[in-house]
Design a protein around this motif. Sequence first.
Motif, PDB file in Angstrom:
ATOM      1  N   TYR A   1      34.419  46.579  53.209  1.00 29.39           N
ATOM      2  CA  TYR A   1      34.706  45.222  52.767  1.00 29.39           C
ATOM      3  C   TYR A   1      35.302  44.418  53.915  1.00 29.39           C
ATOM      4  CZ  TYR A   1      34.577  47.296  48.051  1.00 29.39           C
ATOM      5  OH  TYR A   1      34.211  47.957  46.917  1.00 29.39           O
ATOM      6  N   ASP A   2      34.946  43.150  53.997  1.00 28.03           N
ATOM      7  CA  ASP A   2      35.698  42.249  54.861  1.00 28.03           C
ATOM      8  C   ASP A   2      37.094  42.124  54.280  1.00 28.03           C
ATOM      9  OD1 ASP A   2      33.596  41.597  56.636  1.00 28.03           O
ATOM     10  OD2 ASP A   2      32.790  40.163  55.190  1.00 28.03           O
ATOM     11  N   LEU A   3      38.100  42.137  55.144  1.00 27.25           N
ATOM     12  CA  LEU A   3      39.472  42.006  54.657  1.00 27.25           C
ATOM     13  C   LEU A   3      39.752  40.520  54.405  1.00 27.25           C
ATOM     14  CD1 LEU A   3      42.104  43.285  53.863  1.00 27.25           C
ATOM     15  CD2 LEU A   3      42.827  43.177  56.250  1.00 27.25           C
ATOM     16  N   THR A   4      39.464  40.085  53.189  1.00 25.80           N
ATOM     17  CA  THR A   4      39.656  38.698  52.801  1.00 25.80           C
ATOM     18  C   THR A   4      40.524  38.634  51.557  1.00 25.80           C
ATOM     19  OG1 THR A   4      37.704  38.683  51.360  1.00 25.80           O
ATOM     20  CG2 THR A   4      37.367  38.075  53.677  1.00 25.80           C
ATOM     21  N   PHE A   5      41.067  37.465  51.306  1.00 30.14           N
ATOM     22  CA  PHE A   5      41.883  37.227  50.117  1.00 30.14           C
ATOM     23  C   PHE A   5      41.088  37.576  48.862  1.00 30.14           C
ATOM     24  CE2 PHE A   5      43.147  34.393  46.668  1.00 30.14           C
ATOM     25  CZ  PHE A   5      44.511  34.624  46.594  1.00 30.14           C
ATOM     26  N   PHE A   6      39.835  37.126  48.802  1.00 32.64           N
ATOM     27  CA  PHE A   6      39.003  37.349  47.625  1.00 32.64           C
ATOM     28  C   PHE A   6      38.759  38.843  47.388  1.00 32.64           C
ATOM     29  CE2 PHE A   6      34.818  38.125  45.769  1.00 32.64           C
ATOM     30  CZ  PHE A   6      34.918  37.412  44.575  1.00 32.64           C
ATOM     31  N   ASN A   7      38.360  39.564  48.448  1.00 36.67           N
ATOM     32  CA  ASN A   7      38.050  40.983  48.289  1.00 36.67           C
ATOM     33  C   ASN A   7      39.275  41.813  47.932  1.00 36.67           C
ATOM     34  OD1 ASN A   7      35.326  40.653  48.767  1.00 36.67           O
ATOM     35  ND2 ASN A   7      35.470  41.127  50.938  1.00 36.67           N
ATOM     36  N   LEU A   8      40.406  41.433  48.502  1.00 35.00           N
ATOM     37  CA  LEU A   8      41.640  42.159  48.203  1.00 35.00           C
ATOM     38  C   LEU A   8      42.005  42.006  46.728  1.00 35.00           C
ATOM     39  CD1 LEU A   8      43.502  43.837  50.018  1.00 35.00           C
ATOM     40  CD2 LEU A   8      44.998  41.868  50.197  1.00 35.00           C
ATOM     41  N   ARG A   9      41.906  40.785  46.232  1.00 31.11           N
ATOM     42  CA  ARG A   9      42.303  40.523  44.843  1.00 31.11           C
ATOM     43  C   ARG A   9      41.253  40.983  43.842  1.00 31.11           C
ATOM     44  NH1 ARG A   9      44.214  34.559  42.984  1.00 31.11           N
ATOM     45  NH2 ARG A   9      41.993  34.121  43.278  1.00 31.11           N
TER      46      ARG A   9
ATOM     47  N   THR B   1      47.819  47.941  39.534  1.00 27.57           N
ATOM     48  CA  THR B   1      48.143  46.701  38.815  1.00 27.57           C
ATOM     49  C   THR B   1      49.502  46.122  39.206  1.00 27.57           C
ATOM     50  OG1 THR B   1      48.946  48.047  36.959  1.00 27.57           O
ATOM     51  CG2 THR B   1      46.680  47.231  36.833  1.00 27.57           C
ATOM     52  N   ALA B   2      50.473  46.988  39.488  1.00 24.56           N
ATOM     53  CA  ALA B   2      51.797  46.493  39.892  1.00 24.56           C
ATOM     54  C   ALA B   2      51.720  45.780  41.237  1.00 24.56           C
ATOM     55  CB  ALA B   2      52.793  47.644  39.949  1.00 24.56           C
ATOM     56  N   LEU B   3      50.963  46.362  42.155  1.00 26.54           N
ATOM     57  CA  LEU B   3      50.827  45.745  43.479  1.00 26.54           C
ATOM     58  C   LEU B   3      50.002  44.471  43.387  1.00 26.54           C
ATOM     59  CD1 LEU B   3      51.582  46.085  46.430  1.00 26.54           C
ATOM     60  CD2 LEU B   3      49.476  47.386  46.771  1.00 26.54           C
ATOM     61  N   LEU B   4      49.004  44.445  42.525  1.00 26.97           N
ATOM     62  CA  LEU B   4      48.217  43.227  42.325  1.00 26.97           C
ATOM     63  C   LEU B   4      49.101  42.108  41.794  1.00 26.97           C
ATOM     64  CD1 LEU B   4      45.523  41.673  42.203  1.00 26.97           C
ATOM     65  CD2 LEU B   4      45.162  42.659  39.927  1.00 26.97           C
ATOM     66  N   ARG B   5      49.985  42.432  40.867  1.00 25.05           N
ATOM     67  CA  ARG B   5      50.904  41.429  40.326  1.00 25.05           C
ATOM     68  C   ARG B   5      51.800  40.882  41.428  1.00 25.05           C
ATOM     69  NH1 ARG B   5      53.753  44.489  37.353  1.00 25.05           N
ATOM     70  NH2 ARG B   5      52.074  44.726  35.816  1.00 25.05           N
ATOM     71  N   GLU B   6      52.322  41.781  42.279  1.00 23.56           N
ATOM     72  CA  GLU B   6      53.161  41.350  43.406  1.00 23.56           C
ATOM     73  C   GLU B   6      52.379  40.433  44.336  1.00 23.56           C
ATOM     74  OE1 GLU B   6      55.137  43.308  47.413  1.00 23.56           O
ATOM     75  OE2 GLU B   6      54.960  44.565  45.629  1.00 23.56           O
ATOM     76  N   PHE B   7      51.142  40.805  44.612  1.00 26.97           N
ATOM     77  CA  PHE B   7      50.286  40.008  45.489  1.00 26.97           C
ATOM     78  C   PHE B   7      50.052  38.613  44.911  1.00 26.97           C
ATOM     79  CE2 PHE B   7      45.941  38.683  46.728  1.00 26.97           C
ATOM     80  CZ  PHE B   7      46.061  38.703  48.109  1.00 26.97           C
ATOM     81  N   ASN B   8      49.729  38.544  43.634  1.00 29.33           N
ATOM     82  CA  ASN B   8      49.454  37.253  42.995  1.00 29.33           C
ATOM     83  C   ASN B   8      50.676  36.348  42.952  1.00 29.33           C
ATOM     84  OD1 ASN B   8      46.725  37.710  42.487  1.00 29.33           O
ATOM     85  ND2 ASN B   8      47.132  38.729  40.539  1.00 29.33           N
ATOM     86  N   GLU B   9      51.862  36.940  42.913  1.00 28.46           N
ATOM     87  CA  GLU B   9      53.098  36.161  42.836  1.00 28.46           C
ATOM     88  C   GLU B   9      53.676  35.836  44.214  1.00 28.46           C
ATOM     89  OE1 GLU B   9      55.594  38.576  40.418  1.00 28.46           O
ATOM     90  OE2 GLU B   9      54.497  38.133  38.552  1.00 28.46           O
ATOM     91  N   ASP B  10      53.067  36.370  45.249  1.00 22.06           N
ATOM     92  CA  ASP B  10      53.566  36.164  46.619  1.00 22.06           C
ATOM     93  C   ASP B  10      52.997  34.855  47.167  1.00 22.06           C
ATOM     94  OD1 ASP B  10      54.245  36.206  49.291  1.00 22.06           O
ATOM     95  OD2 ASP B  10      53.676  38.297  49.595  1.00 22.06           O
ATOM     96  N   PRO B  11      53.844  33.843  47.441  1.00 17.59           N
ATOM     97  CA  PRO B  11      53.333  32.556  47.942  1.00 17.59           C
ATOM     98  C   PRO B  11      52.721  32.637  49.339  1.00 17.59           C
ATOM     99  CG  PRO B  11      55.731  32.608  48.029  1.00 17.59           C
ATOM    100  CD  PRO B  11      55.304  33.844  47.303  1.00 17.59           C
ATOM    101  N   LYS B  12      53.001  33.707  50.053  1.00  8.77           N
ATOM    102  CA  LYS B  12      52.469  33.854  51.412  1.00  8.77           C
ATOM    103  C   LYS B  12      51.424  34.976  51.482  1.00  8.77           C
ATOM    104  CE  LYS B  12      56.595  32.110  53.752  1.00  8.77           C
ATOM    105  NZ  LYS B  12      57.629  32.393  54.787  1.00  8.77           N
ATOM    106  N   ASN B  13      50.791  35.283  50.355  1.00 13.65           N
ATOM    107  CA  ASN B  13      49.874  36.430  50.322  1.00 13.65           C
ATOM    108  C   ASN B  13      48.676  36.287  51.252  1.00 13.65           C
ATOM    109  OD1 ASN B  13      48.468  34.515  48.842  1.00 13.65           O
ATOM    110  ND2 ASN B  13      48.660  35.594  46.883  1.00 13.65           N
TER     111      ASN B  13
ATOM    112  N   GLU C   1      48.644  35.248  54.155  1.00 11.02           N
ATOM    113  CA  GLU C   1      49.052  35.579  55.510  1.00 11.02           C
ATOM    114  C   GLU C   1      49.402  37.066  55.639  1.00 11.02           C
ATOM    115  OE1 GLU C   1      52.375  33.072  56.331  1.00 11.02           O
ATOM    116  OE2 GLU C   1      51.373  31.276  55.554  1.00 11.02           O
ATOM    117  N   LYS C   2      49.340  37.797  54.535  1.00 15.46           N
ATOM    118  CA  LYS C   2      49.854  39.169  54.522  1.00 15.46           C
ATOM    119  C   LYS C   2      48.806  40.165  54.037  1.00 15.46           C
ATOM    120  CE  LYS C   2      54.022  39.395  52.714  1.00 15.46           C
ATOM    121  NZ  LYS C   2      55.121  39.121  51.752  1.00 15.46           N
TER     122      LYS C   2
END
Length: 203
Positions: free
Chosen positions: A156-164, A172-184, A186-187
């Motif tokens: 996979y290309d490492l993109t915001f879309f593919n990661l999510r 699911t816990a990490l996905l929730r953290e990712f979705n709530e991270d305003p700087k996701n 960039e990370k």
Amino acid sequence: MMRFLLSTALFSGLFLSSFAQDTSIYDTHQLKKGIYKSFREFRSNQPSENGKLVVKDKTPAAQIYLLASRNQLMLLDSAGHEHKVKNFWGYSDGTAAYIRDNGLNKFDEIGYYCLYQVHAITSAPANRATEGIIFNNTPPATISRKVLNIVTGDVYDLTFFNLRRYILPQDTALLREFNEDPKNKEKLIYYIEKFNQRNNPVW
């Protein structure tokens, strides 16, 4: 007698399972040198071909005008002659592992998702003139990041879309953290590394 045979079979199965696990690329601390003909050889840390290997870089001009990858794996014979290696997946020099993707690219991390960078020259350089002097600029290069799923071999290309969409839903816990991270956005690398720390592949 039957109990002895069953015990022997159980011991043999455990031994083989332990051996297979110890030699996998995911678990090993020592990469075996050689050429991977397939993803399966990479994953099991079992290159099927060995020899003296050399990586030859291609010139920017060759990459642009001949649509060539940025480097090529060569095998040296006993007389020191170079032979182009064809139809292979990647290789290891015993210290690092490389995947063939527009040239050979080193894995920066081997985990549930193996991370690597692809370097490419996208277009011919433009000639720039200043006060009658012509400068031939260095061709522009791009770097994209990709991840390889060590279970399936999917890249996979490492993109915001593919990661999510494809990667983090497995945690699911990490996905929730990712979705709530305003700087996701960039990370992305941080979340791949964290996913790898939290999750082990199931073979």
